[in-house]
Design a protein around this motif. Sequence first.
Motif, PDB file in Angstrom:
ATOM      1  N   LEU A 186      47.651  47.121  28.509  1.00 43.58           N
ATOM      2  CA  LEU A 186      47.290  45.825  27.954  1.00 43.58           C
ATOM      3  C   LEU A 186      46.264  45.971  26.837  1.00 43.58           C
ATOM      4  O   LEU A 186      46.383  45.333  25.784  1.00 43.58           O
ATOM      5  N   GLU A 187      45.277  46.818  27.060  1.00 42.46           N
ATOM      6  CA  GLU A 187      44.255  47.053  26.040  1.00 42.46           C
ATOM      7  C   GLU A 187      44.862  47.728  24.814  1.00 42.46           C
ATOM      8  O   GLU A 187      44.544  47.374  23.678  1.00 42.46           O
ATOM      9  N   ALA A 188      45.733  48.714  25.045  1.00 44.63           N
ATOM     10  CA  ALA A 188      46.360  49.437  23.931  1.00 44.63           C
ATOM     11  C   ALA A 188      47.226  48.509  23.081  1.00 44.63           C
ATOM     12  O   ALA A 188      47.250  48.616  21.857  1.00 44.63           O
ATOM     13  N   GLN A 189      47.953  47.604  23.731  1.00 47.33           N
ATOM     14  CA  GLN A 189      48.843  46.704  23.005  1.00 47.33           C
ATOM     15  C   GLN A 189      48.144  45.430  22.541  1.00 47.33           C
ATOM     16  O   GLN A 189      48.674  44.713  21.694  1.00 47.33           O
ATOM     17  N   GLY A 190      47.015  45.141  23.125  1.00 39.81           N
ATOM     18  CA  GLY A 190      46.291  43.926  22.746  1.00 39.81           C
ATOM     19  C   GLY A 190      46.998  42.659  23.196  1.00 39.81           C
ATOM     20  O   GLY A 190      47.025  41.669  22.468  1.00 39.81           O
ATOM     21  N   ILE A 191      47.566  42.699  24.396  1.00 38.69           N
ATOM     22  CA  ILE A 191      48.276  41.528  24.919  1.00 38.69           C
ATOM     23  C   ILE A 191      47.698  41.142  26.271  1.00 38.69           C
ATOM     24  O   ILE A 191      46.976  41.916  26.895  1.00 38.69           O
ATOM     25  N   THR A 192      48.079  39.959  26.728  1.00 36.61           N
ATOM     26  CA  THR A 192      47.596  39.479  28.026  1.00 36.61           C
ATOM     27  C   THR A 192      48.494  40.016  29.135  1.00 36.61           C
ATOM     28  O   THR A 192      49.604  40.500  28.887  1.00 36.61           O
ATOM     29  N   THR A 193      48.026  39.880  30.377  1.00 42.23           N
ATOM     30  CA  THR A 193      48.811  40.301  31.526  1.00 42.23           C
ATOM     31  C   THR A 193      50.111  39.508  31.591  1.00 42.23           C
ATOM     32  O   THR A 193      51.181  40.070  31.843  1.00 42.23           O
ATOM     33  N   GLY A 194      50.047  38.234  31.337  1.00 38.91           N
ATOM     34  CA  GLY A 194      51.237  37.395  31.352  1.00 38.91           C
ATOM     35  C   GLY A 194      52.269  37.845  30.315  1.00 38.91           C
ATOM     36  O   GLY A 194      53.466  37.912  30.605  1.00 38.91           O
ATOM     37  N   GLN A 195      51.790  38.155  29.110  1.00 40.68           N
ATOM     38  CA  GLN A 195      52.701  38.624  28.063  1.00 40.68           C
ATOM     39  C   GLN A 195      53.348  39.952  28.461  1.00 40.68           C
ATOM     40  O   GLN A 195      54.539  40.165  28.258  1.00 40.68           O
ATOM     41  N   PHE A 196      52.537  40.827  29.048  1.00 41.14           N
ATOM     42  CA  PHE A 196      53.044  42.136  29.461  1.00 41.14           C
ATOM     43  C   PHE A 196      54.118  41.993  30.540  1.00 41.14           C
ATOM     44  O   PHE A 196      55.190  42.574  30.452  1.00 41.14           O
ATOM     45  N   LYS A 234      54.408  30.546  38.167  1.00 41.43           N
ATOM     46  CA  LYS A 234      53.455  31.640  38.344  1.00 41.43           C
ATOM     47  C   LYS A 234      54.028  32.636  39.325  1.00 41.43           C
ATOM     48  O   LYS A 234      54.808  32.293  40.209  1.00 41.43           O
ATOM     49  N   LEU A 235      53.603  33.889  39.144  1.00 45.99           N
ATOM     50  CA  LEU A 235      54.065  34.964  39.994  1.00 45.99           C
ATOM     51  C   LEU A 235      52.847  35.798  40.375  1.00 45.99           C
ATOM     52  O   LEU A 235      52.080  36.209  39.514  1.00 45.99           O
ATOM     53  N   THR A 236      52.670  36.037  41.643  1.00 46.61           N
ATOM     54  CA  THR A 236      51.557  36.840  42.117  1.00 46.61           C
ATOM     55  C   THR A 236      52.113  38.083  42.791  1.00 46.61           C
ATOM     56  O   THR A 236      53.029  37.994  43.609  1.00 46.61           O
ATOM     57  N   VAL A 237      51.555  39.235  42.426  1.00 42.05           N
ATOM     58  CA  VAL A 237      52.023  40.484  43.015  1.00 42.05           C
ATOM     59  C   VAL A 237      50.832  41.301  43.470  1.00 42.05           C
ATOM     60  O   VAL A 237      49.736  41.194  42.936  1.00 42.05           O
ATOM     61  N   THR A 238      51.083  42.131  44.462  1.00 41.10           N
ATOM     62  CA  THR A 238      50.076  43.071  44.927  1.00 41.10           C
ATOM     63  C   THR A 238      50.531  44.460  44.496  1.00 41.10           C
ATOM     64  O   THR A 238      51.663  44.859  44.768  1.00 41.10           O
ATOM     65  N   LEU A 239      49.652  45.164  43.762  1.00 45.05           N
ATOM     66  CA  LEU A 239      49.998  46.473  43.217  1.00 45.05           C
ATOM     67  C   LEU A 239      49.016  47.535  43.689  1.00 45.05           C
ATOM     68  O   LEU A 239      47.847  47.233  43.951  1.00 45.05           O
ATOM     69  N   PRO A 240      49.467  48.776  43.755  1.00 41.96           N
ATOM     70  CA  PRO A 240      48.519  49.857  44.043  1.00 41.96           C
ATOM     71  C   PRO A 240      47.477  49.933  42.921  1.00 41.96           C
ATOM     72  O   PRO A 240      47.769  49.604  41.761  1.00 41.96           O
ATOM     73  N   ASP A 241      46.279  50.379  43.262  1.00 43.43           N
ATOM     74  CA  ASP A 241      45.180  50.428  42.293  1.00 43.43           C
ATOM     75  C   ASP A 241      45.513  51.292  41.074  1.00 43.43           C
ATOM     76  O   ASP A 241      45.176  50.918  39.943  1.00 43.43           O
ATOM     77  N   ASP A 242      46.193  52.432  41.280  1.00 47.50           N
ATOM     78  CA  ASP A 242      46.485  53.307  40.140  1.00 47.50           C
ATOM     79  C   ASP A 242      47.484  52.658  39.176  1.00 47.50           C
ATOM     80  O   ASP A 242      47.356  52.771  37.956  1.00 47.50           O
ATOM     81  N   LEU A 243      48.463  51.939  39.681  1.00 54.95           N
ATOM     82  CA  LEU A 243      49.412  51.244  38.827  1.00 54.95           C
ATOM     83  C   LEU A 243      48.720  50.106  38.089  1.00 54.95           C
ATOM     84  O   LEU A 243      48.966  49.887  36.891  1.00 54.95           O
ATOM     85  N   HIS A 244      47.835  49.394  38.772  1.00 54.11           N
ATOM     86  CA  HIS A 244      47.079  48.319  38.136  1.00 54.11           C
ATOM     87  C   HIS A 244      46.216  48.866  37.001  1.00 54.11           C
ATOM     88  O   HIS A 244      46.125  48.258  35.927  1.00 54.11           O
ATOM     89  N   ALA A 245      45.652  50.021  37.200  1.00 54.17           N
ATOM     90  CA  ALA A 245      44.819  50.652  36.157  1.00 54.17           C
ATOM     91  C   ALA A 245      45.684  51.027  34.944  1.00 54.17           C
ATOM     92  O   ALA A 245      45.258  50.856  33.797  1.00 54.17           O
ATOM     93  N   GLN A 246      46.879  51.539  35.202  1.00 56.95           N
ATOM     94  CA  GLN A 246      47.790  51.882  34.107  1.00 56.95           C
ATOM     95  C   GLN A 246      48.162  50.633  33.297  1.00 56.95           C
ATOM     96  O   GLN A 246      48.211  50.670  32.075  1.00 56.95           O
ATOM     97  N   ILE A 247      48.414  49.551  34.013  1.00 59.54           N
ATOM     98  CA  ILE A 247      48.770  48.305  33.336  1.00 59.54           C
ATOM     99  C   ILE A 247      47.610  47.824  32.475  1.00 59.54           C
ATOM    100  O   ILE A 247      47.794  47.423  31.329  1.00 59.54           O
ATOM    101  N   ARG A 248      46.409  47.876  33.021  1.00 51.41           N
ATOM    102  CA  ARG A 248      45.218  47.463  32.266  1.00 51.41           C
ATOM    103  C   ARG A 248      45.071  48.284  30.986  1.00 51.41           C
ATOM    104  O   ARG A 248      44.774  47.744  29.919  1.00 51.41           O
ATOM    105  N   GLN A 249      45.292  49.593  31.078  1.00 53.64           N
ATOM    106  CA  GLN A 249      45.201  50.453  29.892  1.00 53.64           C
ATOM    107  C   GLN A 249      46.249  50.050  28.854  1.00 53.64           C
ATOM    108  O   GLN A 249      45.971  49.994  27.661  1.00 53.64           O
TER     109      GLN A 249
END
Length: 162
Positions: free
Chosen positions: A20-30, A3-18
Amino acid sequence: MSKLTVTLPDDLHAQIRQELEAQGITTGQFIEMVVTKYFTKSKEGENNMATRTIAFQVSEELYQRIKEYLNRYQEVYGRKLTQREFMLQLIEDALSEAEEEFEAATAAEDEAPEAEEGPEEEAPDCEVDTEDADAGDTNEDDDGESPAEASGEGYTPYTNEE
């Protein structure tokens, strides 16, 4: 697995979430995909390469076929394949195939002249009468007449008179 845990800025985390939704994959897959790309590109020396955009239009029929393929891919493999990934893979495959064809054609061209020339033919053995050769190639008998003149057959002497 680790497992890997990271701390990210909120805006980058929001981009990642978007994404993930667009690609239909999990955070781990991404994260796995991004890290794999990073290390693959680093090994190939492409990490700092500039990117260019290629845009083109396709017919509605082809577009729908691509969409159907991508949906089927997700059903079969349980992972969403993006249009970008799909098109890049097609281009890379086509370029690899073309490069192999070019190499084969170049190799065939390099071999072709050697095969076409074949072995050199030797001139037939013939004896040369050195006395006649020294006298010049006049094709005349001892009496100064050519064989055609001597026989009288179809011989028209050439004269430079007009």
